[in-house]
Scaffold this motif. Structure first.
Motif, mmCIF file in Angstrom:
data_model
loop_
_atom_site.group_PDB
_atom_site.id
_atom_site.type_symbol
_atom_site.label_atom_id
_atom_site.label_comp_id
_atom_site.label_asym_id
_atom_site.label_seq_id
_atom_site.Cartn_x
_atom_site.Cartn_y
_atom_site.Cartn_z
ATOM 1 N N ALA A 210 0.847 -1.450 0.123
ATOM 2 C CA ALA A 210 0.034 -0.144 -0.142
ATOM 3 C C ALA A 210 0.765 1.172 -0.070
ATOM 4 N N GLU A 211 0.185 2.529 -0.282
ATOM 5 C CA GLU A 211 0.620 3.650 -0.428
ATOM 6 C C GLU A 211 2.282 3.573 -1.307
ATOM 7 N N VAL A 212 2.084 2.912 -2.269
ATOM 8 C CA VAL A 212 3.192 2.930 -3.226
ATOM 9 C C VAL A 212 2.953 4.095 -4.336
ATOM 10 N N LEU A 213 3.979 4.856 -4.455
ATOM 11 C CA LEU A 213 4.072 5.994 -5.335
ATOM 12 C C LEU A 213 4.067 5.223 -6.894
ATOM 13 N N PRO A 214 3.419 6.110 -7.920
ATOM 14 C CA PRO A 214 3.860 5.219 -9.311
ATOM 15 C C PRO A 214 4.734 4.979 -9.713
ATOM 16 N N GLN A 215 5.877 6.042 -9.236
ATOM 17 C CA GLN A 215 7.229 5.671 -9.967
ATOM 18 C C GLN A 215 7.965 4.675 -9.052
ATOM 19 N N ASP A 216 7.296 3.986 -7.955
ATOM 20 C CA ASP A 216 8.036 3.111 -7.154
ATOM 21 C C ASP A 216 7.391 1.674 -7.441
ATOM 22 N N LYS A 217 6.291 1.204 -8.401
ATOM 23 C CA LYS A 217 5.797 0.219 -8.745
ATOM 24 C C LYS A 217 6.863 -0.631 -9.299
ATOM 25 N N ALA A 218 7.542 -0.050 -10.358
ATOM 26 C CA ALA A 218 8.580 -0.838 -10.865
ATOM 27 C C ALA A 218 9.590 -1.490 -9.847
ATOM 28 N N PHE A 219 10.048 -0.721 -9.060
ATOM 29 C CA PHE A 219 10.898 -1.139 -7.978
ATOM 30 C C PHE A 219 10.454 -2.183 -7.126
ATOM 31 N N ASN A 220 8.963 -1.825 -6.658
ATOM 32 C CA ASN A 220 8.640 -3.230 -5.985
ATOM 33 C C ASN A 220 8.606 -4.403 -6.694
ATOM 34 N N VAL A 221 8.249 -4.359 -8.139
ATOM 35 C CA VAL A 221 8.431 -5.781 -8.895
ATOM 36 C C VAL A 221 9.908 -6.171 -8.809
ATOM 37 N N GLN A 222 10.768 -5.132 -8.958
ATOM 38 C CA GLN A 222 12.230 -5.705 -8.848
ATOM 39 C C GLN A 222 12.618 -6.330 -7.693
ATOM 40 N N LYS A 223 12.031 -5.709 -6.500
ATOM 41 C CA LYS A 223 12.372 -6.284 -5.278
ATOM 42 C C LYS A 223 11.897 -7.872 -5.027
ATOM 43 N N LEU A 224 10.798 -8.131 -5.607
ATOM 44 C CA LEU A 224 10.225 -9.572 -5.567
ATOM 45 C C LEU A 224 11.235 -10.382 -6.519
ATOM 46 N N GLN A 225 11.602 -10.023 -7.630
ATOM 47 C CA GLN A 225 12.588 -10.736 -8.603
ATOM 48 C C GLN A 225 13.769 -10.768 -7.892
ATOM 49 N N LEU A 226 14.277 -10.023 -6.937
ATOM 50 C CA LEU A 226 15.397 -10.206 -6.347
ATOM 51 C C LEU A 226 15.481 -11.502 -5.222
ATOM 52 N N GLU A 227 14.050 -11.681 -5.036
ATOM 53 C CA GLU A 227 13.848 -12.707 -3.911
ATOM 54 C C GLU A 227 13.908 -14.008 -4.610
ATOM 55 N N GLY A 228 13.972 -14.208 -6.040
ATOM 56 C CA GLY A 228 14.220 -15.290 -6.751
ATOM 57 C C GLY A 228 12.953 -15.634 -7.727
ATOM 58 N N LYS A 229 11.984 -14.793 -7.236
ATOM 59 C CA LYS A 229 10.434 -15.012 -7.814
ATOM 60 C C LYS A 229 10.478 -14.739 -9.527
ATOM 61 N N LYS A 230 9.722 -15.713 -9.926
ATOM 62 C CA LYS A 230 9.326 -15.139 -11.443
ATOM 63 C C LYS A 230 7.891 -14.191 -11.372
ATOM 64 N N VAL A 231 7.890 -13.019 -11.737
ATOM 65 C CA VAL A 231 6.824 -12.080 -11.284
ATOM 66 C C VAL A 231 6.082 -11.853 -12.539
ATOM 67 N N ALA A 232 4.704 -11.682 -12.453
ATOM 68 C CA ALA A 232 4.003 -11.173 -13.503
ATOM 69 C C ALA A 232 3.168 -9.875 -12.916
ATOM 70 N N MET A 233 3.030 -8.736 -13.662
ATOM 71 C CA MET A 233 2.472 -7.557 -13.259
ATOM 72 C C MET A 233 1.024 -7.303 -14.249
ATOM 73 N N VAL A 234 -0.030 -7.117 -13.356
ATOM 74 C CA VAL A 234 -1.229 -6.812 -14.248
ATOM 75 C C VAL A 234 -1.698 -5.513 -13.826
ATOM 76 N N GLY A 235 -1.899 -4.615 -14.985
ATOM 77 C CA GLY A 235 -2.212 -3.141 -14.602
ATOM 78 C C GLY A 235 -3.067 -2.814 -15.854
ATOM 79 N N ASP A 236 -3.378 -1.378 -15.679
ATOM 80 C CA ASP A 236 -4.212 -0.881 -16.895
ATOM 81 C C ASP A 236 -3.723 0.618 -17.061
ATOM 82 N N GLY A 237 -3.182 1.208 -16.058
ATOM 83 C CA GLY A 237 -3.118 2.685 -16.314
ATOM 84 C C GLY A 237 -1.554 3.017 -16.779
#
Length: 350
Positions: A210-237
């Motif tokens: 929560a409270e994730v700034l628009p420019q930080d969404k990609a960073f949060n995806v990257q953090k999960l990838q650094l945990e060794g996960k294969k990540v999909a992002m679903v969005g519309d904006g």
């Protein structure tokens, strides 16, 4: 492999899923984490005005009219809800003299000579506006799953306006299906934590960003990838585009913006999260088919090549004629193509 992937991409198109490449189809099979944007993806993205709470020294009608006058210059879905709510009450909106959208915070504008701020607590803190006794009403509204926003006039808190977005039909069942497939489901949003958790409870999401700034969404995806996960992002904006590009597989809602669709690997035409489930099922079915073809070709060649080289001749005097070898090779191709075509009979849920 190319035959199976081509058939899988065609199967996606038949089910309202546009898959840009074979690479995306192959990667989708390995996914273990799905990040879902809230507004417009889990929810309808068409919130409605629900509450207007004015400070004791302010007029509720004036508060809403000025706020709606500012928000008519914004493209955010929440802004549209405020404008429509004011117009439904027959209010005449004023002209905006200056307007500034502050990503992740809110908006600032001048209307009828008054400086208006609309946004979250971060915006109020940044502008030095005290929130007084409005913290409890904010918590109450957020716990109900609504999105409350502070409104300040001329540097003083004037009240709260709240809007609520409804959950898309099928979101809860789609998320449940993702979990049954062994996927971790994460919701990401710029909303405050209480509002985000209220929506998450409704649809069965366990992890919330929560409270994730628009420019930080990609960073949060990257953090999960650094945990060794294969990540999909679903969005519309528009603000989802960097995260869609960062993810191992980006899935765009077809009813969303062109920028998001362009940045994605897969487009869900009908806008439902059921499409995410179907896309992953198609990927898994396609890759199973690929592995079957590879296994079959391996066995076929392992058995056929020694015979073609004459390994049976010393024992049985048998040599494979070039004509029979050519026919056998053709039969191998027919087998692979026939198996790939079995995908065409696949149905969602298989």
């Amino acid at each position: 492999t190319p035959m199976s992937l081509t058939t899988g991409i065609g199967l996606g198109a038949q089910n309202g899923i546009l898959i840009r490449s074979g690479d995306a189809l192959q990667t989708a099979e390995k996914l273990n984490t799905i990040i879902l944007d809230k507004t417009g993806t889990i929810t309808n993205g068409k919130p409605a005005l629900t509450d207007v709470i004015a400070a004791p020294d302010q007029d509720e009608e004036t508060l809403l009219r000025l706020a709606a006058s500012v928000e008519k210059s914004s493209e955010h879905p929440l802004a549209e809800a405020i404008v429509e709510g004011a117009q439904a009450r027959g209010m005449n909106l004023g002209d905006v003299e200056s307007f500034d959208a502050i990503p992740g915070h809110g908006v600032s504008a001048t209307v009828e000579g008054r400086h208006v701020l609309i946004g979250n607590l971060k915006l109020m803190n940044r502008e030095g506006v005290g929130i007084g006794n409005f913290e409890d009403p904010m918590k109450s509204l957020a716990n109900d799953g609504k999105t409350p926003m502070y409104v300040a006039l001329d540097g003083k808190l004037a009240g709260i306006i709240a809007v609520a977005d409804t959950v898309k039909e099928g979101s809860k069942s789609a998320i449940a299906a993702m979990k049954r497939m062994g996927l971790e489901v994460v919701m990401i949003t710029g909303d405050n934590e209480r509002t985000a958790n209220a929506i998450a409870r409704q649809v069965g999401v366990d992890r919330v960003l929560a409270e994730v700034l628009p420019q930080d969404k990609a960073f949060n995806v990257q953090k999960l990838q650094l945990e060794g996960k294969k990540v999909a992002m679903v969005g519309d904006g528009i603000n989802d585009a960097p995260a869609l590009a960062q993810a191992d597989v980006g899935l765009a809602i077809g009813t969303g913006t062109d920028v998001a669709i362009e940045a994605s690997d897969i487009t869900l035409i009908n806008g439902s999260l059921i499409g995410v489930v179907t896309a992953i099922q198609i990927s898994r079915a396609t890759m199973r088919n690929v592995y079957q073809n590879l296994f079959g070709a391996f066995i076929y060649n392992t058995a056929g090549l020694p015979i073609a080289l004459g390994v049976l001749y010393p024992f049985f005097g048998i040599l494979l004629s070039p004509l029979l070898a050519a026919l056998a090779m053709s039969f191998s191709s027919v087998t692979v193509i026939s198996n790939a075509n079995r995908l065409k009979s696949w149905k969602p849920g298989n």
